[in-house]
Design a protein around this motif. Sequence first.
Motif, PDB file in Angstrom:
ATOM      1  N   LEU A  99      47.835  39.092   9.330  1.00 20.71           N
ATOM      2  CA  LEU A  99      46.466  39.608   9.257  1.00 20.71           C
ATOM      3  C   LEU A  99      46.417  41.057   8.779  1.00 20.71           C
ATOM      4  CD1 LEU A  99      43.433  39.140   9.801  1.00 20.71           C
ATOM      5  CD2 LEU A  99      43.828  39.922  12.141  1.00 20.71           C
ATOM      6  N   ALA A 100      47.164  41.946   9.425  1.00 19.91           N
ATOM      7  CA  ALA A 100      47.092  43.379   9.106  1.00 19.91           C
ATOM      8  C   ALA A 100      47.669  43.689   7.731  1.00 19.91           C
ATOM      9  CB  ALA A 100      47.821  44.186  10.174  1.00 19.91           C
ATOM     10  N   ALA A 101      48.809  43.116   7.419  1.00 19.45           N
ATOM     11  CA  ALA A 101      49.526  43.466   6.189  1.00 19.45           C
ATOM     12  C   ALA A 101      48.837  42.983   4.924  1.00 19.45           C
ATOM     13  CB  ALA A 101      50.945  42.908   6.238  1.00 19.45           C
ATOM     14  N   THR A 102      47.916  42.030   5.057  1.00 17.66           N
ATOM     15  CA  THR A 102      47.291  41.436   3.867  1.00 17.66           C
ATOM     16  C   THR A 102      45.859  41.909   3.641  1.00 17.66           C
ATOM     17  OG1 THR A 102      46.621  39.486   5.164  1.00 17.66           O
ATOM     18  CG2 THR A 102      48.735  39.370   3.996  1.00 17.66           C
ATOM     19  N   GLN A 103      45.443  42.973   4.340  1.00 19.98           N
ATOM     20  CA  GLN A 103      44.104  43.524   4.148  1.00 19.98           C
ATOM     21  C   GLN A 103      44.073  44.425   2.915  1.00 19.98           C
ATOM     22  OE1 GLN A 103      41.353  42.960   6.131  1.00 19.98           O
ATOM     23  NE2 GLN A 103      42.531  41.534   7.374  1.00 19.98           N
ATOM     24  N   PRO A 104      42.946  44.465   2.172  1.00 21.34           N
ATOM     25  CA  PRO A 104      42.819  45.434   1.083  1.00 21.34           C
ATOM     26  C   PRO A 104      43.074  46.854   1.582  1.00 21.34           C
ATOM     27  CG  PRO A 104      41.052  43.831   0.958  1.00 21.34           C
ATOM     28  CD  PRO A 104      41.770  43.565   2.256  1.00 21.34           C
ATOM     29  N   PHE A 105      43.666  47.678   0.752  1.00 23.32           N
ATOM     30  CA  PHE A 105      44.096  49.051   1.020  1.00 23.32           C
ATOM     31  C   PHE A 105      45.478  49.115   1.674  1.00 23.32           C
ATOM     32  CE2 PHE A 105      39.401  49.788   1.189  1.00 23.32           C
ATOM     33  CZ  PHE A 105      39.308  50.664   0.123  1.00 23.32           C
ATOM     34  N   LEU A 131      49.555  45.137  -6.164  1.00 22.33           N
ATOM     35  CA  LEU A 131      50.261  45.928  -7.169  1.00 22.33           C
ATOM     36  C   LEU A 131      51.569  46.353  -6.524  1.00 22.33           C
ATOM     37  CD1 LEU A 131      50.096  47.130 -10.032  1.00 22.33           C
ATOM     38  CD2 LEU A 131      49.305  49.258  -8.982  1.00 22.33           C
ATOM     39  N   ALA A 132      52.669  45.785  -7.003  1.00 21.23           N
ATOM     40  CA  ALA A 132      53.961  45.936  -6.335  1.00 21.23           C
ATOM     41  C   ALA A 132      54.949  46.757  -7.161  1.00 21.23           C
ATOM     42  CB  ALA A 132      54.554  44.561  -6.044  1.00 21.23           C
ATOM     43  N   LYS A 133      55.844  47.431  -6.459  1.00 19.71           N
ATOM     44  CA  LYS A 133      56.902  48.205  -7.101  1.00 19.71           C
ATOM     45  C   LYS A 133      57.765  47.311  -7.983  1.00 19.71           C
ATOM     46  CE  LYS A 133      57.754  51.883  -3.688  1.00 19.71           C
ATOM     47  NZ  LYS A 133      58.766  52.430  -2.745  1.00 19.71           N
ATOM     48  N   GLN A 134      58.027  47.772  -9.196  1.00 22.69           N
ATOM     49  CA  GLN A 134      58.924  47.119 -10.146  1.00 22.69           C
ATOM     50  C   GLN A 134      58.497  45.689 -10.498  1.00 22.69           C
ATOM     51  OE1 GLN A 134      62.768  47.488  -8.224  1.00 22.69           O
ATOM     52  NE2 GLN A 134      63.011  49.600  -8.899  1.00 22.69           N
ATOM     53  N   VAL A 135      57.296  45.320 -10.095  1.00 23.24           N
ATOM     54  CA  VAL A 135      56.797  43.968 -10.361  1.00 23.24           C
ATOM     55  C   VAL A 135      55.475  44.004 -11.116  1.00 23.24           C
ATOM     56  CG1 VAL A 135      55.964  41.824  -9.317  1.00 23.24           C
ATOM     57  CG2 VAL A 135      57.939  43.002  -8.324  1.00 23.24           C
ATOM     58  N   GLY A 136      54.596  44.936 -10.735  1.00 25.21           N
ATOM     59  CA  GLY A 136      53.248  44.961 -11.280  1.00 25.21           C
ATOM     60  C   GLY A 136      52.317  44.129 -10.424  1.00 25.21           C
ATOM     61  N   LYS A 137      51.233  43.669 -11.008  1.00 23.44           N
ATOM     62  CA  LYS A 137      50.287  42.859 -10.237  1.00 23.44           C
ATOM     63  C   LYS A 137      50.838  41.458 -10.037  1.00 23.44           C
ATOM     64  CE  LYS A 137      46.278  41.219 -11.829  1.00 23.44           C
ATOM     65  NZ  LYS A 137      44.863  41.130 -12.272  1.00 23.44           N
ATOM     66  N   ILE A 138      50.695  40.972  -8.808  1.00 24.66           N
ATOM     67  CA  ILE A 138      51.184  39.638  -8.476  1.00 24.66           C
ATOM     68  C   ILE A 138      50.236  38.995  -7.475  1.00 24.66           C
ATOM     69  CG2 ILE A 138      52.696  40.548  -6.649  1.00 24.66           C
ATOM     70  CD1 ILE A 138      54.659  38.273  -7.317  1.00 24.66           C
ATOM     71  N   CYS A 139      50.021  37.706  -7.617  1.00 26.22           N
ATOM     72  CA  CYS A 139      49.167  36.946  -6.702  1.00 26.22           C
ATOM     73  C   CYS A 139      50.051  36.269  -5.657  1.00 26.22           C
ATOM     74  CB  CYS A 139      48.360  35.907  -7.477  1.00 26.22           C
ATOM     75  SG  CYS A 139      47.308  34.866  -6.436  1.00 26.22           S
ATOM     76  N   LEU A 140      49.734  36.492  -4.381  1.00 24.98           N
ATOM     77  CA  LEU A 140      50.514  35.928  -3.283  1.00 24.98           C
ATOM     78  C   LEU A 140      49.625  35.059  -2.403  1.00 24.98           C
ATOM     79  CD1 LEU A 140      52.448  39.147  -2.158  1.00 24.98           C
ATOM     80  CD2 LEU A 140      53.189  37.430  -3.819  1.00 24.98           C
ATOM     81  N   PHE A 141      50.179  33.955  -1.928  1.00 21.75           N
ATOM     82  CA  PHE A 141      49.463  33.062  -1.020  1.00 21.75           C
ATOM     83  C   PHE A 141      49.854  33.396   0.416  1.00 21.75           C
ATOM     84  CE2 PHE A 141      49.332  28.998   1.374  1.00 21.75           C
ATOM     85  CZ  PHE A 141      47.960  28.805   1.345  1.00 21.75           C
ATOM     86  N   ALA A 142      48.837  33.639   1.251  1.00 24.15           N
ATOM     87  CA  ALA A 142      49.082  33.998   2.652  1.00 24.15           C
ATOM     88  C   ALA A 142      48.498  32.912   3.552  1.00 24.15           C
ATOM     89  CB  ALA A 142      48.460  35.358   2.966  1.00 24.15           C
ATOM     90  N   LYS A 143      49.345  31.994   3.978  1.00 27.93           N
ATOM     91  CA  LYS A 143      48.899  30.862   4.793  1.00 27.93           C
ATOM     92  C   LYS A 143      48.479  31.321   6.194  1.00 27.93           C
ATOM     93  CE  LYS A 143      50.295  26.257   6.370  1.00 27.93           C
ATOM     94  NZ  LYS A 143      51.385  25.239   6.389  1.00 27.93           N
ATOM     95  N   GLY A 144      47.259  30.950   6.579  1.00 23.30           N
ATOM     96  CA  GLY A 144      46.760  31.256   7.916  1.00 23.30           C
ATOM     97  C   GLY A 144      46.461  32.719   8.169  1.00 23.30           C
ATOM     98  N   ALA A 145      46.435  33.552   7.115  1.00 26.61           N
ATOM     99  CA  ALA A 145      46.292  35.002   7.298  1.00 26.61           C
ATOM    100  C   ALA A 145      44.918  35.423   7.798  1.00 26.61           C
ATOM    101  CB  ALA A 145      46.606  35.718   5.987  1.00 26.61           C
TER     102      ALA A 145
END
Length: 245
Positions: A48-54, A26-40
Amino acid sequence: MGTEKITGIVLKEKEHGESSKQIFVLAKQVGKICLFAKGARKPKSKLLAATQPFCYSDFLVFQGRGFHSITQGESIETFYEMRTDMDRFLYGSYLLELVERTSQEGMEQDDVLELLLRTLWQIAKRKDNPRLCSVIFGLKFLQYSGWMPDMECCAVCGAKVSEVSYFSALAGGAVCTTHSESGSPISKGAIKAMEYVFHNSGQAIYRFRLSQEVLEELEQLVDASLQIHMNVKLKSKEFLDEPFF
């Protein structure tokens, strides 16, 4: 196609291949968006850290044809405390699932984003009662979604209600004594708490306490209203409602 910066909170992750994943943010001025994180999912991944829930994070995103791929990610706030206590984790997971399930991709929801961040802060940093915080969040979330119960007139017949004693989640407000069978009894404490949340904002909405009885009453009201008006039934909430919890 091009690169853009996105700031938001990770609501959900989904495995993709052996080491990658998709995240729903859930992003500012964007709303919900799906992002692909290669090798995360690799232990040494920079994502690794930035793509964890919360995690509330900054992402540099490459926009391709029909997909968004993260090229860089940096966490702003991890809300690590949510993972160190079972109550905090379960109620926090409920909030994430509620927002993820009810949000439409590409629809800006900055008010919901701010509400979610504030609520997680109260739970994680101030160690407030996570159950109470989830009820407060639910009430304010319903309000932001357009649900504002009428507490002055009967939601069934429209007659003026001098003293509210019954409430109907289905009808969306107070009901008079003539139509009391359409609702359930509601206490003065629950009414005051609900009105306080609706008429305040920011950190002020968390500045009250409730008895266990009134808290359970409001929780049932919020659950019923979410199911009826948002058409959502959450796995995380079903788990919280299990007798052993």
